[in-house]
Design a protein around this motif. Structure first.
Motif, PDB file in Angstrom:
ATOM      1  N   PRO A 180       0.828  -1.191   0.000  1.00 22.79           N
ATOM      2  CA  PRO A 180       0.000   0.000   0.000  1.00 22.79           C
ATOM      3  C   PRO A 180       0.874   1.257   0.000  1.00 22.79           C
ATOM      4  O   PRO A 180       1.980   1.246   0.544  1.00 22.79           O
ATOM      5  N   PHE A 181       0.363   2.328  -0.609  1.00 21.43           N
ATOM      6  CA  PHE A 181       1.056   3.611  -0.560  1.00 21.43           C
ATOM      7  C   PHE A 181       0.066   4.712  -0.242  1.00 21.43           C
ATOM      8  O   PHE A 181      -1.140   4.571  -0.450  1.00 21.43           O
ATOM      9  N   GLU A 182       0.598   5.811   0.289  1.00 17.87           N
ATOM     10  CA  GLU A 182      -0.187   7.019   0.516  1.00 17.87           C
ATOM     11  C   GLU A 182       0.669   8.209   0.106  1.00 17.87           C
ATOM     12  O   GLU A 182       1.820   8.325   0.527  1.00 17.87           O
TER      13      GLU A 182
ATOM     14  N   SER B 132      -4.058   7.280  -2.591  1.00 18.39           N
ATOM     15  CA  SER B 132      -3.599   6.037  -1.982  1.00 18.39           C
ATOM     16  C   SER B 132      -3.973   4.861  -2.863  1.00 18.39           C
ATOM     17  O   SER B 132      -4.820   4.959  -3.742  1.00 18.39           O
ATOM     18  N   GLY B 133      -3.295   3.757  -2.628  1.00 16.47           N
ATOM     19  CA  GLY B 133      -3.538   2.547  -3.390  1.00 16.47           C
ATOM     20  C   GLY B 133      -2.462   1.536  -3.105  1.00 16.47           C
ATOM     21  O   GLY B 133      -1.878   1.526  -2.015  1.00 16.47           O
ATOM     22  N   GLU B 134      -2.178   0.711  -4.107  1.00 16.67           N
ATOM     23  CA  GLU B 134      -1.109  -0.281  -3.994  1.00 16.67           C
ATOM     24  C   GLU B 134      -0.157  -0.103  -5.162  1.00 16.67           C
ATOM     25  O   GLU B 134      -0.576   0.233  -6.276  1.00 16.67           O
TER      26      GLU B 134
ATOM     27  N   VAL C  80       1.514   1.435 -10.170  1.00 10.10           N
ATOM     28  CA  VAL C  80       0.336   1.328  -9.315  1.00 10.10           C
ATOM     29  C   VAL C  80      -0.480   0.130  -9.798  1.00 10.10           C
ATOM     30  O   VAL C  80      -0.687  -0.055 -10.996  1.00 10.10           O
ATOM     31  N   VAL C  81      -0.911  -0.688  -8.860  1.00  8.75           N
ATOM     32  CA  VAL C  81      -1.712  -1.873  -9.163  1.00  8.75           C
ATOM     33  C   VAL C  81      -3.178  -1.492  -8.975  1.00  8.75           C
ATOM     34  O   VAL C  81      -3.586  -1.087  -7.885  1.00  8.75           O
ATOM     35  N   GLY C  82      -3.948  -1.573 -10.045  1.00  6.75           N
ATOM     36  CA  GLY C  82      -5.347  -1.158  -9.980  1.00  6.75           C
ATOM     37  C   GLY C  82      -5.471   0.356  -9.998  1.00  6.75           C
ATOM     38  O   GLY C  82      -4.537   1.071 -10.347  1.00  6.75           O
ATOM     39  N   ASP C  83      -6.628   0.835  -9.611  1.00  4.63           N
ATOM     40  CA  ASP C  83      -6.883   2.273  -9.585  1.00  4.63           C
ATOM     41  C   ASP C  83      -6.588   2.833  -8.197  1.00  4.63           C
ATOM     42  O   ASP C  83      -6.991   2.239  -7.192  1.00  4.63           O
ATOM     43  N   PRO C  84      -5.918   3.981  -8.140  1.00  3.31           N
ATOM     44  CA  PRO C  84      -5.722   4.620  -6.844  1.00  3.31           C
ATOM     45  C   PRO C  84      -7.022   5.271  -6.368  1.00  3.31           C
ATOM     46  O   PRO C  84      -7.963   5.442  -7.140  1.00  3.31           O
TER      47      PRO C  84
END
Length: 138
Positions: A87-89, A101-103, A127-131
């Motif tokens: 995860p990131f922010e 945020s997301g992954e 980024v994996v998927g949508d943030p």
């Protein structure tokens, strides 16, 4: 509408789970979320209309950080976490409400550079998927 332009920072860029969270804030000199839009050209049809495909949108969390060469350094952390999806922010400013945020998938970064210089490493984590774009209201 009045013109609004903020400067980046002070803010937050962190990766990882609670308990193993790694903050990039104090080393980052450049941080950004960058989308990439890939879309085919519209296809004209006899009626004069066009068929437009949905865009393929991907993104990265990217930037530049100052290198340090200790065992707790970001360059070593990126190597140790390579390939992991974490995860990131990203909060561009602490006094503003926007948070992304997301992954993302952590990738290794360059180490070294010019002698007697404060070297930096550029990073670009897919980024994996949508943030998620959130603000104080949710």
């Amino acid at each position: 509408m009045a013109v609004t332009a903020h400067k980046l920072g002070p803010g937050v860029l962190s990766l990882g789970e609670s308990g193993t969270l790694r903050e990039f804030n104090s080393q980052v000199t450049n941080a950004r979320w960058t989308p990439n839009v890939d879309q085919e050209d519209p296809i004209p049809v006899l009626s004069g209309d066009q068929i437009v495909d949905d865009p393929d949108i991907t993104s990265v969390i990217a930037g530049t950080f100052l290198q340090d060469y200790g065992v707790e350094s970001l360059v070593k952390w990126c190597w140790d976490q390579r390939g992991q999806v974490l995860p990131f922010e990203f909060k561009p400013r602490n006094d503003s409400e926007l948070t992304i945020s997301g992954e993302c998938q952590v990738l290794p970064v360059e180490v070294g550079g010019d002698v007697k210089t404060r070297n930096t490493s550029d990073f670009e984590f897919p980024v994996v998927g949508d943030p998620t774009f959130a603000d104080a209201a949710g």
